[in-house]
Design an enzyme around this catalytic site. Structure first.
Site, PDB file in Angstrom:
ATOM      1  N   ILE A  75     -51.920 -24.497-117.213  1.00  0.00           N
ATOM      2  CA  ILE A  75     -51.349 -24.201-118.535  1.00  0.00           C
ATOM      3  C   ILE A  75     -51.382 -22.706-118.845  1.00  0.00           C
ATOM      4  CG2 ILE A  75     -53.471 -24.606-119.838  1.00  0.00           C
ATOM      5  CD1 ILE A  75     -49.953 -25.690-120.913  1.00  0.00           C
ATOM      6  N   ILE A  78     -48.410 -21.096-117.103  1.00  0.00           N
ATOM      7  CA  ILE A  78     -47.186 -21.480-117.821  1.00  0.00           C
ATOM      8  C   ILE A  78     -47.065 -20.682-119.117  1.00  0.00           C
ATOM      9  CG2 ILE A  78     -46.033 -23.378-119.035  1.00  0.00           C
ATOM     10  CD1 ILE A  78     -47.334 -25.240-116.861  1.00  0.00           C
ATOM     11  N   HIS A  79     -48.167 -20.550-119.829  1.00  0.00           N
ATOM     12  CA  HIS A  79     -48.157 -19.778-121.078  1.00  0.00           C
ATOM     13  C   HIS A  79     -47.815 -18.311-120.811  1.00  0.00           C
ATOM     14  CE1 HIS A  79     -49.146 -18.513-125.106  1.00  0.00           C
ATOM     15  NE2 HIS A  79     -50.093 -17.708-124.654  1.00  0.00           N
ATOM     16  N   ALA A  80     -48.401 -17.729-119.765  1.00  0.00           N
ATOM     17  CA  ALA A  80     -48.132 -16.329-119.441  1.00  0.00           C
ATOM     18  C   ALA A  80     -46.652 -16.128-119.119  1.00  0.00           C
ATOM     19  CB  ALA A  80     -49.002 -15.889-118.263  1.00  0.00           C
ATOM     20  N   GLN A  83     -44.632 -16.315-122.303  1.00  0.00           N
ATOM     21  CA  GLN A  83     -44.764 -15.068-123.067  1.00  0.00           C
ATOM     22  C   GLN A  83     -43.901 -13.971-122.460  1.00  0.00           C
ATOM     23  OE1 GLN A  83     -46.593 -14.732-126.081  1.00  0.00           O
ATOM     24  NE2 GLN A  83     -46.318 -16.916-125.727  1.00  0.00           N
TER      25      GLN A  83
END
Length: 110
Positions: A75, A78-80, A83
């Protein structure tokens, strides 16, 4: 250093650098709305430096994957990446909003 720890440090670096870039892009739009177009462009350039740093970290991760050192998908990665993509959108929109503000004569004495 554990493999996931190294990946997570890279992810946090991306997130941090993109956050700084986005802040610069938003500030650039605010400056343009005040009619400070030169300062706005300088702020976009400052944001670009942060964005380029984030993109460099991401490119290193992609290169590792291309060389067979695939990182586990989690996760945080995926978040990076999310962003990073939204940071690029902020860049594009800030540049267009600055041009629109300049064309509209915002902050220019009539």
């Amino acid at each position: 250093m554990e493999e996931n720890e190294s990946l997570h440090l890279s992810c946090f670096e991306i997130i941090s650098q993109v956050g700084m870039a986005r802040s610069c892009y938003v500030e650039a739009v605010d400056l343009a709305c005040d009619g400070s177009f030169d300062e706005a462009r300088a702020k976009v350039e400052e944001g670009d430096a942060f964005f380029t740093a984030a993109h460099g970290v991401h490119t290193a991760l992609v290169t590792q994957a291309a060389q067979g050192e695939a990182a586990p998908v989690d996760i945080l990665l995926i978040h990076a990446e999310d962003q990073l993509m939204s940071g690029e959108d902020f860049k594009i929109l800030s540049e267009r909003l600055i041009r629109l503000a300049e064309r509209a004569g915002i902050g220019v004495e009539a």
